[in-house]
Structure formats: structure tokens, C-alpha cells
Scaffold this motif. Structure first.
Motif, PDB file in Angstrom:
ATOM      1  N   ALA A  12     -37.347  52.509   6.170  1.00  0.00           N
ATOM      2  CA  ALA A  12     -36.490  53.247   7.036  1.00  0.00           C
ATOM      3  C   ALA A  12     -35.137  52.769   7.413  1.00  0.00           C
ATOM      4  O   ALA A  12     -34.344  53.347   7.833  1.00  0.00           O
ATOM      5  N   THR A  13     -35.200  51.358   7.262  1.00  0.00           N
ATOM      6  CA  THR A  13     -34.141  50.791   7.783  1.00  0.00           C
ATOM      7  C   THR A  13     -33.515  49.753   6.737  1.00  0.00           C
ATOM      8  O   THR A  13     -34.009  49.330   5.714  1.00  0.00           O
ATOM      9  N   ARG A  14     -32.086  49.145   6.935  1.00  0.00           N
ATOM     10  CA  ARG A  14     -31.290  48.023   6.127  1.00  0.00           C
ATOM     11  C   ARG A  14     -31.587  48.350   4.805  1.00  0.00           C
ATOM     12  O   ARG A  14     -31.470  49.481   3.955  1.00  0.00           O
ATOM     13  N   LEU A  15     -31.793  47.219   3.996  1.00  0.00           N
ATOM     14  CA  LEU A  15     -32.045  47.548   2.821  1.00  0.00           C
ATOM     15  C   LEU A  15     -33.029  48.277   2.260  1.00  0.00           C
ATOM     16  O   LEU A  15     -32.963  49.024   0.996  1.00  0.00           O
ATOM     17  N   GLY A  16     -34.125  48.282   2.780  1.00  0.00           N
ATOM     18  CA  GLY A  16     -35.262  49.222   2.393  1.00  0.00           C
ATOM     19  C   GLY A  16     -34.732  50.747   2.278  1.00  0.00           C
ATOM     20  O   GLY A  16     -35.153  51.554   1.262  1.00  0.00           O
ATOM     21  N   ARG A  17     -34.026  51.009   3.262  1.00  0.00           N
ATOM     22  CA  ARG A  17     -33.313  52.401   3.096  1.00  0.00           C
ATOM     23  C   ARG A  17     -32.405  52.675   1.947  1.00  0.00           C
ATOM     24  O   ARG A  17     -32.565  53.617   1.172  1.00  0.00           O
ATOM     25  N   ALA A  31     -42.707  57.598  -1.473  1.00  0.00           N
ATOM     26  CA  ALA A  31     -43.575  57.226  -0.061  1.00  0.00           C
ATOM     27  C   ALA A  31     -43.035  56.128   0.756  1.00  0.00           C
ATOM     28  O   ALA A  31     -43.034  55.199   0.245  1.00  0.00           O
ATOM     29  N   LEU A  32     -42.527  56.711   2.008  1.00  0.00           N
ATOM     30  CA  LEU A  32     -41.836  55.987   2.596  1.00  0.00           C
ATOM     31  C   LEU A  32     -42.591  55.424   3.858  1.00  0.00           C
ATOM     32  O   LEU A  32     -43.105  55.965   4.789  1.00  0.00           O
ATOM     33  N   HIS A  33     -43.087  54.046   3.545  1.00  0.00           N
ATOM     34  CA  HIS A  33     -43.686  53.242   4.685  1.00  0.00           C
ATOM     35  C   HIS A  33     -42.730  52.882   5.766  1.00  0.00           C
ATOM     36  O   HIS A  33     -41.733  52.664   5.779  1.00  0.00           O
ATOM     37  N   VAL A  34     -43.455  53.177   7.081  1.00  0.00           N
ATOM     38  CA  VAL A  34     -42.836  52.635   8.196  1.00  0.00           C
ATOM     39  C   VAL A  34     -43.807  52.202   9.337  1.00  0.00           C
ATOM     40  O   VAL A  34     -44.785  52.437   9.314  1.00  0.00           O
ATOM     41  N   ASN A  35     -43.136  51.423  10.065  1.00  0.00           N
ATOM     42  CA  ASN A  35     -43.997  50.840  11.309  1.00  0.00           C
ATOM     43  C   ASN A  35     -43.431  51.283  12.626  1.00  0.00           C
ATOM     44  O   ASN A  35     -43.949  52.742  13.146  1.00  0.00           O
ATOM     45  N   ALA A  41     -36.940  56.858   9.891  1.00  0.00           N
ATOM     46  CA  ALA A  41     -37.526  57.278   8.831  1.00  0.00           C
ATOM     47  C   ALA A  41     -37.315  58.906   8.371  1.00  0.00           C
ATOM     48  O   ALA A  41     -37.318  59.313   7.387  1.00  0.00           O
ATOM     49  N   GLU A  42     -37.316  59.478   9.635  1.00  0.00           N
ATOM     50  CA  GLU A  42     -36.976  60.925   9.374  1.00  0.00           C
ATOM     51  C   GLU A  42     -35.530  61.399   9.177  1.00  0.00           C
ATOM     52  O   GLU A  42     -35.458  62.047   8.060  1.00  0.00           O
ATOM     53  N   GLU A  43     -34.712  60.385   9.186  1.00  0.00           N
ATOM     54  CA  GLU A  43     -33.373  60.437   8.720  1.00  0.00           C
ATOM     55  C   GLU A  43     -33.651  60.203   7.245  1.00  0.00           C
ATOM     56  O   GLU A  43     -32.757  61.038   6.570  1.00  0.00           O
ATOM     57  N   VAL A  44     -33.892  59.168   6.827  1.00  0.00           N
ATOM     58  CA  VAL A  44     -34.060  58.798   5.239  1.00  0.00           C
ATOM     59  C   VAL A  44     -34.834  59.783   4.634  1.00  0.00           C
ATOM     60  O   VAL A  44     -34.207  60.408   3.441  1.00  0.00           O
ATOM     61  N   LEU A  84     -44.028  50.159  -6.756  1.00  0.00           N
ATOM     62  CA  LEU A  84     -44.276  49.703  -5.438  1.00  0.00           C
ATOM     63  C   LEU A  84     -43.228  48.759  -5.208  1.00  0.00           C
ATOM     64  O   LEU A  84     -42.844  47.641  -5.861  1.00  0.00           O
ATOM     65  N   LEU A  85     -42.302  49.031  -4.121  1.00  0.00           N
ATOM     66  CA  LEU A  85     -41.285  48.233  -3.655  1.00  0.00           C
ATOM     67  C   LEU A  85     -41.535  47.440  -2.261  1.00  0.00           C
ATOM     68  O   LEU A  85     -41.395  48.228  -1.518  1.00  0.00           O
ATOM     69  N   ASN A  86     -41.956  46.146  -2.259  1.00  0.00           N
ATOM     70  CA  ASN A  86     -42.013  45.581  -0.876  1.00  0.00           C
ATOM     71  C   ASN A  86     -40.829  45.088  -0.318  1.00  0.00           C
ATOM     72  O   ASN A  86     -40.187  43.935  -0.751  1.00  0.00           O
ATOM     73  N   SER A  87     -40.498  45.802   0.664  1.00  0.00           N
ATOM     74  CA  SER A  87     -38.919  45.387   1.428  1.00  0.00           C
ATOM     75  C   SER A  87     -39.226  45.078   2.878  1.00  0.00           C
ATOM     76  O   SER A  87     -38.557  44.502   3.475  1.00  0.00           O
ATOM     77  N   ALA A  88     -40.508  45.316   3.354  1.00  0.00           N
ATOM     78  CA  ALA A  88     -40.900  44.945   4.811  1.00  0.00           C
ATOM     79  C   ALA A  88     -40.879  43.649   5.111  1.00  0.00           C
ATOM     80  O   ALA A  88     -41.162  42.835   4.156  1.00  0.00           O
ATOM     81  N   SER A  89     -40.435  43.209   6.234  1.00  0.00           N
ATOM     82  CA  SER A  89     -40.152  41.981   6.380  1.00  0.00           C
ATOM     83  C   SER A  89     -40.050  41.491   8.051  1.00  0.00           C
ATOM     84  O   SER A  89     -39.696  42.542   8.820  1.00  0.00           O
TER      85      SER A  89
END
Length: 249
Positions: A12-17, A31-35, A41-44, A84-89
Motif C-alpha cells: 500500500a505504501t512506498r516501494l511496495g506500492r 493480492a494486496l497485503h496491508v496492515n 491500500a484503497e487508493e492503490v 510472491l513479492l515480500n516488500s513489507a518491512s
């Protein structure tokens, strides 16, 4: 055949977006993971749907929820899931002398344990696919002011190589280690310029450079177990001290 789909954590944010939107441009449903960033996330999701792709927002708190359920929900919604792209940090700077157990647990759980478990569960349900882990060019250094964060990312880099061996050829697993691309908002322009002075390419990177790296890894089926540094050469700028640069000469 179902449409290819990608699960993007932290999308939803930064590089992940940028990665999520680039994968949509590449023809993937998302499939857009969000915390916690539900509004972003709605914008993306709106942007992705305007591109003609499907997008489903999948909330998951990696500190409390099971990564297995995220894979289950993603595959239930998108039977064609194959990336699967793991971008959450998680990031909290502190030297070892100021690092406590809670900091270690949070950053290792988000940055290392969750990608490993997502990899495991992805491998259980996907016949053939790819995993791309977003790391950090700081793994080339030993910058102790970021002890827990950097150790977790170094572990993620090693896990990327290890998993690439375990799951090849069915899954192709690689990583991207960004450099100075999207500095944190608290970084001053003087600080960013100082960082640029240590980059052999002599300029700051952009999300477009990372998208190019993503597309390269997606398209080149002879690249396995690599961590691609996209940092203008910053991570190799380690001349070290020797007789010819000794100021006493």
C-alpha cells in the motif's frame, strides 16, 4: 487458465506500492497485503483496477496473524497466484547496546520470519512460480546503528539463496536490494546529497530503476538465488584504508 496473480506484502505504501502497480502493468491481478495503511491500500486498489486488473485488499498483521492464512486467502481469491513479492518491512534503528528483545522480535518477525513462512506456504500451494524478496543494500555493510533491522535483512538475503536451492526449479527465488531511492521523510536534502556523493553513479535512484530490476527478474528464467543490488554502485564503494590513501604520506 486463470489470470496470473501476484501477492505483494506491504503493497500500500512506498516501494511496495510501486511494485504492486508495476506488476499490474505486467498483466498480474494483485493480492494486496496491508496492515495499518488501509486508506492507502484503497487508493492503490483503485489505480490497479483502472489498469484493467483485479485487486483484492488482504489485511494481515504479521506480529499477530498467521502467514499461512494470508496465502490461503490469496489463492482462494486468485487461483492463478504464481508470484510472491515480500516488500513489507519493519524498521527501528538502534545500536546493539540499545537493542532490546522486543525490537529484535518485531523486526525479525516482519523482515525475516514472515517471508520465510510465506515462502513455505506459497511452495505448498503453487506448482510453479516466483518469489522476490525486497532486501536493502545496507546488507553489504556492518552498520551497527541499525542492528536489529540490518541483521534481519542480512538473514533475509541468506534465506533467499537457501530457499532458491531448496525449491528450484519449481520456484525461482531472487531478491532486490535497493539503495538511495525513496529516503525516509525525516532525511534532509543535505543528508541525501551526502549519500549521493558516495554513489559511483553520482545520482539518486528512482522507483523506475527498481521496477526495471523487477521485470528483469520476472523475465529471465536463468537467474536463480541472486540478490540484485540496485544502488548505483554504493554497496561496492568500499576502498578501505591502505598505504596510498594514508593521510600521513
Amino acid at each position: 487458465m486463470p489470470t496470473p496473480a501476484a501477492l505483494v506484502t506491504g503493497g500500500a505504501t512506498r516501494l511496495g506500492r510501486h511494485f504492486a502497480e508495476a506488476l499490474a502493468d505486467k498483466g498480474f491481478d494483485i493480492a494486496l497485503h496491508v496492515n495499518s495503511s488501509r486508506g492507502e491500500a484503497e487508493e492503490v486498489a483503485t489505480v490497479i483496477r483502472r489498469k484493467g486488473r483485479e485487486c483484492e485488499i488482504l489485511p494481515c498483521d504479521f506480529l499477530n496473524d498467521s502467514p499461512e492464512t494470508l496465502i490461503q486467502r490469496a489463492t482462494a481469491r486468485f487461483p492463478g497466484l504464481n508470484v510472491l513479492l515480500n516488500s513489507a518491512s519493519a524498521y527501528e534503528p538502534a545500536p546493539i547496546a540499545q537493542t532490546n528483545l522486543a525490537m529484535l522480535e518485531t523486526q525479525f518477525r516482519v523482515n525475516m520470519f514472515t517471508p520465510l513462512l510465506l515462502t513455505r506456504h506459497f511452495a505448498e500451494v503453487v506448482e510453479r512460480g516466483q518469489i522476490i524478496n525486497i532486501i536493502d543494500n545496507k546488507v553489504a555493510y556492518h552498520q551497527y546503528p541499525y542492528a536489529a533491522y540490518l541483521l534481519s535483512k542480512k538473514s533475509l538475503a541468506d534465506m533467499t539463496r537457501m530457499a532458491a536451492l531448496e525449491f528450484a526449479p519449481r520456484l525461482r527465488i531472487n531478491g532486490i536490494a535497493p539503495g538511495v531511492v525513496l529516503p525516509a521523510s525525516q532525511r534532509t536534502s543535505d543528508y541525501v546529497q551526502w549519500r549521493i556523493e558516495g554513489i559511483p553513479a553520482d545520482h539518486q535512484g528512482s522507483p523506475a530503476h527498481l521496477v526495471q530490476a523487477l521485470y528483469y527478474l520476472l523475465d529471465n528464467d536463468f537467474v536463480v538465488g541472486q540478490v540484485l543490488f540496485v544502488d548505483g554502485g554504493e554497496s561496492i564503494n568500499l576502498v578501505g584504508r591502505h598505504s596510498e590513501n594514508y593521510p600521513g604520506c
